[in-house]
Design an enzyme around this catalytic site. Structure first.
Site, PDB file in Angstrom:
ATOM      1  N   ARG A  53       0.820  -1.203   0.000  1.00 11.05           N
ATOM      2  CA  ARG A  53       0.000   0.000   0.000  1.00 11.05           C
ATOM      3  C   ARG A  53       0.865   1.269   0.000  1.00 11.05           C
ATOM      4  NH1 ARG A  53      -2.195   1.430   4.014  1.00 11.05           N
ATOM      5  NH2 ARG A  53      -1.189   0.067   5.555  1.00 11.05           N
TER       6      ARG A  53
ATOM      7  N   LYS B  59      -8.843  -2.433   0.055  1.00  7.17           N
ATOM      8  CA  LYS B  59      -8.772  -1.595   1.246  1.00  7.17           C
ATOM      9  C   LYS B  59      -9.637  -0.341   1.100  1.00  7.17           C
ATOM     10  CE  LYS B  59      -6.170  -4.174   3.774  1.00  7.17           C
ATOM     11  NZ  LYS B  59      -6.829  -4.930   4.889  1.00  7.17           N
TER      12      LYS B  59
ATOM     13  N   HIS C 157     -11.039  -5.028  11.328  1.00  4.73           N
ATOM     14  CA  HIS C 157      -9.912  -5.601  10.589  1.00  4.73           C
ATOM     15  C   HIS C 157      -9.537  -6.881  11.305  1.00  4.73           C
ATOM     16  CE1 HIS C 157      -5.493  -5.248   9.092  1.00  4.73           C
ATOM     17  NE2 HIS C 157      -6.232  -5.922   8.236  1.00  4.73           N
TER      18      HIS C 157
ATOM     19  N   SER D 176      -0.645  -7.041  10.092  1.00  6.15           N
ATOM     20  CA  SER D 176      -0.007  -7.951   9.152  1.00  6.15           C
ATOM     21  C   SER D 176       1.138  -8.695   9.821  1.00  6.15           C
ATOM     22  CB  SER D 176       0.525  -7.162   7.947  1.00  6.15           C
ATOM     23  OG  SER D 176       1.150  -8.016   7.032  1.00  6.15           O
TER      24      SER D 176
ATOM     25  N   LYS E   7      -3.391 -13.625  11.695  1.00  9.26           N
ATOM     26  CA  LYS E   7      -4.841 -13.628  11.470  1.00  9.26           C
ATOM     27  C   LYS E   7      -5.265 -14.723  10.496  1.00  9.26           C
ATOM     28  CE  LYS E   7      -6.106  -9.681   9.865  1.00  9.26           C
ATOM     29  NZ  LYS E   7      -4.769  -9.230   9.461  1.00  9.26           N
ATOM     30  N   THR E   8      -4.625 -14.740   9.345  1.00 12.36           N
ATOM     31  CA  THR E   8      -5.015 -15.696   8.314  1.00 12.36           C
ATOM     32  C   THR E   8      -4.649 -17.113   8.714  1.00 12.36           C
ATOM     33  OG1 THR E   8      -4.768 -14.019   6.583  1.00 12.36           O
ATOM     34  CG2 THR E   8      -4.732 -16.311   5.889  1.00 12.36           C
TER      35      THR E   8
ATOM     36  N   ASP F  61      -9.983 -11.377   6.827  1.00 12.93           N
ATOM     37  CA  ASP F  61      -9.413 -10.036   6.908  1.00 12.93           C
ATOM     38  C   ASP F  61     -10.360  -8.937   7.378  1.00 12.93           C
ATOM     39  OD1 ASP F  61      -7.179  -8.358   6.677  1.00 12.93           O
ATOM     40  OD2 ASP F  61      -7.696  -7.757   4.646  1.00 12.93           O
TER      41      ASP F  61
ATOM     42  N   ARG G  31       1.931 -11.984  -2.156  1.00  8.79           N
ATOM     43  CA  ARG G  31       0.530 -12.187  -1.771  1.00  8.79           C
ATOM     44  C   ARG G  31      -0.185 -13.156  -2.704  1.00  8.79           C
ATOM     45  NH1 ARG G  31      -1.885  -9.822   2.970  1.00  8.79           N
ATOM     46  NH2 ARG G  31      -0.446  -8.191   3.668  1.00  8.79           N
TER      47      ARG G  31
END
Length: 538
Positions: free
Chosen positions: A56, A198, A217, A235, A239-240, A254, A320
Site C-alpha cells: 500500500r 482496502k 480488521h 499484518s 490472522k489468516t 481479513d 501475496r
C-alpha cells in the site's frame, strides 16, 4: 451501446473503449494472458508482478475534505485531506484517460455479505488481472442480482495514470483519492491491487458505525458447536494462519462487520501472505497456490518449469495470494456466522515481553484495541539492533476514517453486552527479544488458542501480570499433554537474565503509555485504569 456502457454513460463516464462487463474467472485469466499481464504457474495460478509498488502507498491516500467529511473524519497523519478543487481536476484527468483506453474491465460487486449492511460497488479497471483480483476478493452477485444492480460507489483504477502533485494536490505520481460525497474513488500510479479492497474496507468503516455495526480488521471462524471467534491483528501476527483451522468453519480472513445478529465477511475471498509459506505449517493456504483462479502477486516463478519459489523474496517481501474463500476447506456458505463468543487480539511482540496468552476485561480489551500493538523485528540497517514497536489503532488505523474512539466504544459495548471472552495472544518472541530469543512455537500458540476457545481456560489458575495487569494462566494441561514446557506461560522465567526482562518490560510499558496519551481524553476512566502500571521490577 450495451446496457453497462449506458450505465457508465449515466455516471458521466464516456469512453470509446470496449467494455468487458462482469467476466468470469476463466475469461479474465485468458484476457490477462493475452495482454501479457502475467503467466500461469505449473499448477494453474496466475502469477503477476506489481512493479515498484509491492504494498500500500499510505502516504498517497487522501480523502476529500468538504461539508460531508469535515466533522466526521479523523483528520491527521492517517486520514490526509485533499481539496474539492484538486479532486475535481484529478477526476477530469481520469475521465480523459478513460477516453484513451481501448478496453476496460468492469465488475459489479458487493462489499459485505449481510444484505442489509452491504454496499454496491462498481470497479473499473484497465488491467484484466486487477478486475480478476477484485472479483475474487469482493462478494459476487448472482446473475439475478446483476440484472438489477445499481452502483452506489465506484472505483476507477488506472495504474498507467500519473498524478501531477501541482495540479492534483498529491505527494507523488501515485494517488488514492476518496470522495465520500460523490461516492467515487480514484486510484492511479500503482499496480498493487490491494488498494482496491482496502478502499472498500474504508467505505464500510465510514458507513457502518452510523448504523451501530462494528467494522473490524479481523479474521473470523466458527466452532463445531456454533461459537464465533474473531481475530484482530496487524499484518504478520497470524490472522489468516490461525483462522484457517480445518476443525472450524472459516467466515473470512481479513475484514468483517459485527451487527446485532451476525458477524459477516466484507469479502468473498482471502488475501494471504505467501512469503516462506510452508505446506506443513499452513496446508490449507499452501494448497491455494496450486489452484486455477488464484492470483499470486510478486511470487517468483521459474520461467521454464513454471515452478513457484515461495521462499524467494527478490521481488518483494510482501508476496501475496488472492483466492476465493471456498478454496479453503470448511468455509461458511453465506460468509457469515453468529455474533462472537470470543475476541482474540494477536500481537507479534519482538521485545519478548508479553505472555503467549492473557485474559482481558472489557476495559482492557478496549485499551489494547485502541493501542493496536505489534512489533517489527530489527532491520538490516547497520547499527539497528532493537525491535521497533508499532501501534496501529483498532488494528487497522490506515483504514479507519472516523475517530478511533468510535470503533473502540462500539467494541466495548458489544463485548460487555454479549458476555464475550477476550484474549491477547503473543505470536512473537519468547526467551528474549528478537535476536536472542526465539519465535513462539506455532504448536504452543494453537494449543493455547484452542484451549481458550474450547473453554478449557475457564477454570485454570491465573496470576496478575505485574506490568500489564491482565490475567495470565499459571498452567495449562494441554501444554503438558503436548510436551510443551509450562514455563512458556511466564515470559520472565524464559529469559537468561530476569533483570534484562524487567528492563525490556519497562520500556514496552512506557511505549504503551506514550502511545495512548492521545486517546485518554476520549475514553472512560475505567479504560484509562486498564493501562499498564508504571514500570516496576518483577
Amino acid at each position: 451501446m450495451t446496457p453497462l456502457a449506458q450505465s457508465l454513460n449515466s455516471q458521466g463516464i464516456d469512453t470509446p473503449a470496449t467494455i468487458h462487463p462482469n467476466l468470469t474467472t476463466p475469461a479474465l485469466v485468458e484476457a490477462a494472458l493475452c495482454a501479457g499481464e502475467g503467466a500461469l504457474s505449473k499448477h494453474g495460478a496466475l502469477v503477476v508482478k506489481t512493479g515498484a509498488k509491492t504494498g500500500r502507498s499510505a502516504n498517497d491516500k487522501f480523502i476529500v475534505r468538504d461539508e460531508v467529511t469535515e466533522d466526521t473524519v479523523w483528520w491527521g497523519r492517517v486520514n490526509k485531506a485533499i481539496s474539492p478543487d484538486h479532486f475535481a481536476a484529478l477526476k477530469a484527468d481520469f475521465m480523459a484517460a478513460l477516453r484513451e483506453k481501448d478496453a476496460l474491465y468492469v465488475a459489479d460487486l458487493f462489499g459485505g455479505s449481510q444484505p442489509e449492511h452491504r454496499v454496491n460497488v462498481r470497479v473499473i479497471n484497465e488491467l484484466a488481472w486487477h478486475n480478476l483480483f477484485i472479483r475474487t476478493m469482493l462478494v459476487r452477485p448472482s446473475v439475478e442480482e446483476l440484472g438489477h444492480f445499481a452502483p452506489e460507489y465506484t472505483i476507477i483504477d488506472l495504474p498507467s495514470f500519473k498524478a501531477d502533485p501541482d495540479r492534483h494536490g498529491t505527494h507523488s505520481e501515485t494517488v488514492i483519492a476518496v470522495n465520500l460525497a460523490e461516492k467515487l474513488i480514484l486510484i492511479g500510479g500503482t499496480r498493487y491491487a490491494g488498494e482496491m479492497k482496502k478502499s472498500v474496507f474504508g467505505i464500510l468503516n465510514y458507513l457502518l458505525p452510523e448504523k451501530g455495526v462494528m467494522p473490524m480488521h479481523c479474521s473470523a471462524n466458527i466452532s463445531a458447536d456454533g461459537k464465533t471467534a474473531v481475530f484482530f491483528g496487524l499484518s504478520g501476527t497470524g490472522k489468516t494462519t490461525l483462522s484457517a483451522d480445518a476443525s472450524r468453519t472459516l467466515i473470512g480472513d481479513d475484514e468483517h462487520g459485527w451487527s446485532d445478529s451476525a458477524v459477516f465477511n466484507f469479502e468473498g475471498g482471502c488475501y494471504a501472505k505467501m512469503i516462506r509459506l510452508s505446506e506443513e505449517a499452513e496446508p490449507e493456504i499452501y494448497a491455494t497456490t496450486r489452484r486455477f483462479g488464484t492470483v499470486l502477486e510478486n511470487v517468483v516463478m521459474d520461467d521454464k518449469t513454471r515452478e513457484l519459489d515461495l521462499d524467494d523474496n527478490s521481488l518483494a517481501e510482501n508476496t501475496r495470494g488472492a483466492y476465493p474463500i471456498d478454496f479453503i476447506p470448511n468455509t461458511s456458505e453465506h460468509n457469515l456466522g453468529p455474533v462472537p463468543s470470543d475476541v482474540v487480539m494477536l500481537t507479534a511482540d519482538a521485545f519478548g515481553v508479553l505472555p503467549p496468552i492473557a485474559r482481558l476485561t472489557p476495559d482492557q480489551a478496549m485499551y489494547h484495541f485502541l493501542s493496536g500493538y505489534t512489533a517489527k523485528v530489527a532491520g538490516t540497517e547497520i547499527g539497528v539492533t532493537e525491535p521497533e514497536a508499532t501501534f496501529s489503532t483498532c488494528f487497522g488505523a490506515p483504514f479507519m476514517p472516523r475517530h478511533p474512539s468510535v470503533y473502540g466504544n462500539l467494541l466495548k459495548e458489544r463485548i460487555a453486552s454479549g458476555g464475550v471472552s477476550c484474549w491477547l495472544i503473543n505470536t512473537g518472541w519468547t526467551g528474549g527479544k528478537y535476536g536472542t530469543g526465539h519465535r513462539m512455537p506455532i504448536q504452543a500458540t494453537r494449543a493455547l488458542l484452542n484451549a481458550a476457545l474450547d473453554g478449557d481456560l475457564d477454570d485454570v489458575e491465573y496470576r496478575k501480570d505485574l506490568n500489564f495487569g491482565f490475567d495470565v494462566p499459571v498452567s495449562v494441561p494441554v501444554l503438558a499433554a503436548q510436551g510443551i514446557d509450562q514455563s512458556i506461560l511466564d515470559p520472565r522465567s524464559t529469559w537468561d537474565d530476569g533483570a534484562d526482562y524487567d528492563a525490556a518490560a519497562q520500556k514496552l510499558v512506557r511505549l504503551f503509555i506514550e502511545n495512548f496519551a492521545e486517546f485518554e481524553p476520549h475514553v472512560d476512566e475505567s479504560v484509562r485504569r486498564a493501562a499498564p502500571a508504571a514500570p516496576i521490577a518483577a
